[in-house]
Design an enzyme around this catalytic site. Structure first.
Site, PDB file in Angstrom:
ATOM      1  N   HIS A 155       0.858  -1.181   0.000  1.00  0.00           N
ATOM      2  CA  HIS A 155       0.000   0.000   0.000  1.00  0.00           C
ATOM      3  C   HIS A 155       0.896   1.234   0.000  1.00  0.00           C
ATOM      4  CE1 HIS A 155      -2.970   2.923   1.259  1.00  0.00           C
ATOM      5  NE2 HIS A 155      -3.925   2.020   1.172  1.00  0.00           N
TER       6      HIS A 155
ATOM      7  N   ARG B 259      -4.864  -6.058  -6.100  1.00  0.00           N
ATOM      8  CA  ARG B 259      -6.255  -5.861  -5.669  1.00  0.00           C
ATOM      9  C   ARG B 259      -6.628  -4.383  -5.667  1.00  0.00           C
ATOM     10  NH1 ARG B 259      -8.508  -4.325  -0.769  1.00  0.00           N
ATOM     11  NH2 ARG B 259      -6.581  -4.400   0.417  1.00  0.00           N
TER      12      ARG B 259
HETATM   13  C1  LIG Z   1      -5.045  -1.615   8.098  1.00  0.00           C
HETATM   14  C2  LIG Z   1      -5.892  -2.290   7.065  1.00  0.00           C
HETATM   15  C3  LIG Z   1      -6.895  -1.576   6.410  1.00  0.00           C
HETATM   16  C4  LIG Z   1      -7.676  -2.212   5.442  1.00  0.00           C
HETATM   17  N1  LIG Z   1      -8.668  -1.497   4.824  1.00  0.00           N
HETATM   18  C5  LIG Z   1      -9.472  -2.121   3.922  1.00  0.00           C
HETATM   19  C6  LIG Z   1     -10.553  -1.418   3.311  1.00  0.00           C
HETATM   20  O1  LIG Z   1     -10.805  -0.253   3.582  1.00  0.00           O
HETATM   21  N2  LIG Z   1     -11.326  -2.080   2.424  1.00  0.00           N
HETATM   22  C7  LIG Z   1     -11.103  -3.393   2.089  1.00  0.00           C
HETATM   23  O2  LIG Z   1     -11.843  -3.952   1.286  1.00  0.00           O
HETATM   24  N3  LIG Z   1     -10.085  -4.082   2.675  1.00  0.00           N
HETATM   25  C8  LIG Z   1      -9.274  -3.478   3.582  1.00  0.00           C
HETATM   26  N4  LIG Z   1      -8.255  -4.181   4.163  1.00  0.00           N
HETATM   27  C9  LIG Z   1      -8.120  -5.628   3.888  1.00  0.00           C
HETATM   28  C10 LIG Z   1      -9.199  -6.402   4.630  1.00  0.00           C
HETATM   29  O3  LIG Z   1      -9.449  -5.801   5.866  1.00  0.00           O
HETATM   30  C11 LIG Z   1      -8.781  -7.849   4.880  1.00  0.00           C
HETATM   31  O4  LIG Z   1      -8.300  -8.444   3.703  1.00  0.00           O
HETATM   32  C12 LIG Z   1      -9.978  -8.674   5.378  1.00  0.00           C
HETATM   33  O5  LIG Z   1     -10.569  -8.036   6.479  1.00  0.00           O
HETATM   34  C13 LIG Z   1      -9.527 -10.069   5.732  1.00  0.00           C
HETATM   35  O6  LIG Z   1     -10.567 -10.738   6.388  1.00  0.00           O
HETATM   36  P1  LIG Z   1     -10.379 -12.254   6.808  1.00  0.00           P
HETATM   37  O7  LIG Z   1     -11.642 -12.678   7.452  1.00  0.00           O
HETATM   38  O8  LIG Z   1      -9.879 -13.028   5.648  1.00  0.00           O
HETATM   39  O9  LIG Z   1      -9.172 -12.247   7.876  1.00  0.00           O
HETATM   40  P2  LIG Z   1      -8.952 -11.524   9.280  1.00  0.00           P
HETATM   41  O10 LIG Z   1      -9.939 -10.475   9.565  1.00  0.00           O
HETATM   42  O11 LIG Z   1      -7.519 -11.152   9.321  1.00  0.00           O
HETATM   43  O12 LIG Z   1      -9.223 -12.680  10.319  1.00  0.00           O
HETATM   44  C14 LIG Z   1      -8.360 -13.794  10.452  1.00  0.00           C
HETATM   45  C15 LIG Z   1      -8.896 -14.689  11.556  1.00  0.00           C
HETATM   46  O13 LIG Z   1      -8.190 -15.912  11.548  1.00  0.00           O
HETATM   47  C16 LIG Z   1      -7.850 -16.282  12.861  1.00  0.00           C
HETATM   48  N5  LIG Z   1      -6.648 -17.123  12.784  1.00  0.00           N
HETATM   49  C17 LIG Z   1      -5.546 -16.914  12.036  1.00  0.00           C
HETATM   50  N6  LIG Z   1      -4.665 -17.912  12.202  1.00  0.00           N
HETATM   51  C18 LIG Z   1      -5.232 -18.797  13.064  1.00  0.00           C
HETATM   52  C19 LIG Z   1      -4.830 -20.027  13.635  1.00  0.00           C
HETATM   53  N7  LIG Z   1      -3.652 -20.581  13.363  1.00  0.00           N
HETATM   54  N8  LIG Z   1      -5.668 -20.643  14.499  1.00  0.00           N
HETATM   55  C20 LIG Z   1      -6.869 -20.092  14.812  1.00  0.00           C
HETATM   56  N9  LIG Z   1      -7.302 -18.924  14.292  1.00  0.00           N
HETATM   57  C21 LIG Z   1      -6.500 -18.291  13.428  1.00  0.00           C
HETATM   58  C22 LIG Z   1      -7.662 -14.974  13.591  1.00  0.00           C
HETATM   59  O14 LIG Z   1      -7.857 -15.130  14.978  1.00  0.00           O
HETATM   60  C23 LIG Z   1      -8.757 -14.124  12.956  1.00  0.00           C
HETATM   61  O15 LIG Z   1      -9.981 -14.322  13.631  1.00  0.00           O
HETATM   62  C24 LIG Z   1      -7.449  -3.564   5.126  1.00  0.00           C
HETATM   63  C25 LIG Z   1      -6.452  -4.271   5.775  1.00  0.00           C
HETATM   64  C26 LIG Z   1      -5.660  -3.637   6.711  1.00  0.00           C
HETATM   65  C27 LIG Z   1      -4.549  -4.426   7.345  1.00  0.00           C
END
Ligand SMILES: Cc1cc2nc3c(=O)[nH]c(=O)nc-3n(C[C@H](O)[C@H](O)[C@H](O)COP(=O)(O)OP(=O)(O)OC[C@H]3O[C@@H](n4cnc5c(N)ncnc54)[C@H](O)[C@@H]3O)c2cc1C
Length: 633
Positions: free
Chosen positions: A256, A418
């Site tokens: 980013h 992306r």
């Molecule tokens: C600072 C920031 C700002 C962003 N802003 C935007 C935005 O404005 N718009 C947009 O579209 N995207 C944005 N993104 C990207 C987006 O937020 C993420 O790609 C998305 O939220 C990912 O969701 P997820 O459910 O895949 O993972 P996450 O929300 O990261 O959740 C991962 C989960 O997996 C669990 N987990 C991981 N490993 C293990 C393990 N070994 N055992 C048990 N549990 C585990 C964790 O506890 C957690 O609950 C942003 C990202 C960041 C970092």
């Protein structure tokens, strides 16, 4: 909270409680099949495991918005969104998947709103939308307002809403349980469950399940400078690699453009959407030169590369906190934004700058540099969330009962880069779809079906899954015992002797090798370091305290081992792709090469005790109706 007791067999285990995992749980529980099943008195047995308390998942940090062609402020069309997504991904996007993403985006956002997400509003009460990089009207024309937002805290809104809905549905969570292994059936053809470490009790459990969904998020912690929280250690992707599965397009990592200098903390793209401008040491708003028309709102890979080009040309600036340090930043100039408006729509951006840089963005220039933000690649999945293997013979073979969603997966809607706002959408939409596919499998044959309890075939099949899980748990307990037995004689000294120091070493190695640009030389240097120093040091890590309960060093060791395996795969895929596309800029192969590389890399680590060698296959991209052309902003 931990479950009071584990079921002998689950219908489904979901690993991860961010937007993807929670959407999958809701998609499953609210599907027509499961609703009917419950009406017949059979409850599905599902468990959501998360290494964090769910509300600490990284989804909660998302700032800028979620993309959908709602057309609330200016006219928009999902076909334009679809085109922008394909072009943004530098044509490495599966177009059938991207069509679904764009077409169902409005429905996804409206469903979120109905469940409770408090979006910002226009004066006449519609969901407000802002511009975001690469989102245009008329197939590549003027920027369009497509990102639905909640000030600059959209992720917080979405995460809290989905979690509350799950609580209302009675979803059972195993919180602060760390999944150490993905268990497949003996022949590797299907899911058998997971092995998980209850960090409170310090106990390893086999969790048997007929369906497993991985939703473990990204892997920004591979790099020293990252916007990602500390937990984003690519666990799910590494679990898939360890189970002998492939990762797709894992060489594509989005940097980013605007990480706050020397912290990497994200300053949302919304800062530029609301009028912020990038400037070099001469005060020039340089993006107009690199991307006429789109300027600061060109796609992220374009902006990050332009920043690095300015720095390389000697027009970078030093972080004011370290005025004699390297000139490896440029300025983000937000002084042109009305201060009251800035505080109203960018409260988190302002707070981050004030707290971490101690400056006032309405008066001062803000030092920024590109920060590792998003992994485009991941566990390959179909549009219904089913994980699959890409075979030598040129076909997909689905792994029975294994699903993935969110940032750890690759449904291939982001290709090589992306667009902002598309990942929350991906996680919510394809998370829901994956949940619904699991529901279809469960409803035909639920664990709790009393009429099938004595079916010998079913019992034998479940027993086979349970044996595989118990074996994996036994091996993991032995590993835990070894970790707790204390440092070996051959353990490394200094920083590499603990997981935190080793993670820092890995982060700086990967940053030198791959951040924004790379070449055969930088990749080879990192591979050597990984093989000679970091890999062996990770294998030799031991905990410094013998207690299993609440021993965070134990999970940190597993995390750093996961990162090392992932780094291996990422370097191998980066080396194999001898072209520049999207976020991957190969200095030694500066052109895109559609002839050879309009294909997804499929990387598998060879099973080996020593440093693993990777196997790379190439899967053709699904082109539907947008043939590749030059990507210009
Ligand atoms: C600072 C920031 C700002 C962003 N802003 C935007 C935005 O404005 N718009 C947009 O579209 N995207 C944005 N993104 C990207 C987006 O937020 C993420 O790609 C998305 O939220 C990912 O969701 P997820 O459910 O895949 O993972 P996450 O929300 O990261 O959740 C991962 C989960 O997996 C669990 N987990 C991981 N490993 C293990 C393990 N070994 N055992 C048990 N549990 C585990 C964790 O506890 C957690 O609950 C942003 C990202 C960041 C970092």
């Amino acid at each position: 909270m931990s479950p009071k007791q584990l079921e002998e067999m689950y219908d489904a285990v979901i690993v991860g409680a961010g937007a993807a995992g929670l959407s999958a749980a809701l998609g499953l529980l609210r599907s027509p099949e499961i609703t009917r099943m419950k009406e017949d008195g059979v409850e599905p047995r599902i468990l959501v495991i998360s290494k964090l308390q769910p509300l600490r998942s990284h989804t909660g940090s998302a700032e800028g918005g979620i993309a959908a062609s709602l057309g609330n402020i200016e006219s928009d069309d999902w076909h334009w969104h679809y085109y922008d997504t394909v072009k943004g991904g530098d044509w490495l996007v599966d177009q059938d998947a991207a069509q679904l993403l764009a077409q169902y985006a409005p429905e996804t956002v409206i469903n979120l709103e109905r469940q409770g997400v408090a979006f910002s509003r226009t004066d006449d009460g519609h969901i407000a939308q802002r511009r975001f990089g690469g989102h245009t009207r008329d197939f590549g024309g003027e920027p369009v307002r497509r990102a639905a937002y909640a000030a600059d805290r959209i992720g917080h809104q979405i995460l809290h809403t989905l979690w509350q809905q799950c609580v209302a549905e009675g979803v059972e969570f195993a919180e602060e349980w760390y999944v150490t292994d993905l268990v497949l059936s003996r022949d590797g053809s299907g899911a058998a469950g997971v092995v998980a470490f209850d960090t409170h009790a310090g106990a390893v459990h086999a969790v048997h399940a007929r369906n497993v969904l991985l939703a473990t998020g990204g892997a920004g912690r591979l790099f020293h400078t990252t916007s990602n929280s500390w937990d984003l250690t690519g666990d799910g992707m590494a679990l898939a690699l360890a189970a002998g599965l492939q990762l797709e397009d894992i060489e594509f990592v989005q940097f980013h453009p605007t990480g706050l200098a020397h912290t990497g903390i994200l300053l949302s793209e919304a800062a530029r959407a609301e009028g912020g401008v990038l400037r070099n040491a001469d005060g020039e708003a340089f993006m107009e030169r690199y991307a006429p028309g789109h300027a600061d709102l060109a796609a992220r890979d374009v902006v990050s590369r332009s920043i690095m080009a300015e720095i390389d040309a000697g027009r970078g600036v030093a972080d004011p906190k370290d005025p004699d340090g390297p000139r490896d930043c440029v300025w983000l100039d937000m002084t042109g934004i009305d201060p009251d408006h800035m505080r109203a729509v960018l409260p988190q951006v302002v707070e981050t700058i004030e707290k971490y840089a101690n400056i006032d963005p309405s008066r001062d220039l803000v030092p920024i540099k590109p920060t590792a933000h998003y992994t485009m690649g991941g566990i390959p999945v179909t549009v219904d969330g089913e994980a699959y293997r890409w075979e030598d013979s040129g076909r997909r073979t689905v792994v029975d009962g294994l699903f993935a969603a969110g940032e750890c997966s690759c449904v291939s809607v982001h290709g090589a880069n992306r667009l902002g706002g598309n990942s929350l959408l991906d996680a919510c939409l394809f998370g829901t779809r994956a949940g619904r596919s699991m529901a279809g499998r469960i409803a035909g044959n639920p664990v709790g079906d009393p009429t099938a309890a004595d079916d010998p075939d079913r019992t034998a099949a479940d027993e086979a899954l349970a044996v595989a899980g118990d074996d994996a748990a036994r091996a993991r307990r032995e590993d835990l015992d070894a970790l707790l037995a204390g440092p070996d004689d051959d353990a490394s000294d200094g920083a590499a002797a603990n997981p935190y120091g080793l993670m820092a070493l890995l982060g700086s190695t990967m940053e030198r090798a791959l951040a924004v640009r790379c070449s055969e030389t930088t990749i080879a240097e990192a591979e050597e370091r990984l093989d000679d120093v970091i890999g062996p040091a990770a294998a030799a890590l031991r905990a410094h305290d013998k207690t299993a309960a609440f021993n965070q060093e134990v999970t940190a060791i597993w995390e750093v081992r996961h990162l090392v395996a992932l780094a291996d795969a990422m370097l191998a895929a980066s080396a194999g792709r001898r072209e520049s596309r999207g976020s991957l800029q190969r200095l030694d192969h500066p052109e895109r090469d559609d002839e050879r590389f309009l294909a997804h890399s499929m990387t598998r680590l060879a099973p080996a005790d020593g440093p693993a060698a990777a196997e790379l296959l190439w899967q053709p991209v699904h082109i539907v109706d947008i043939p590749p052309r030059a990507r210009e902003y």
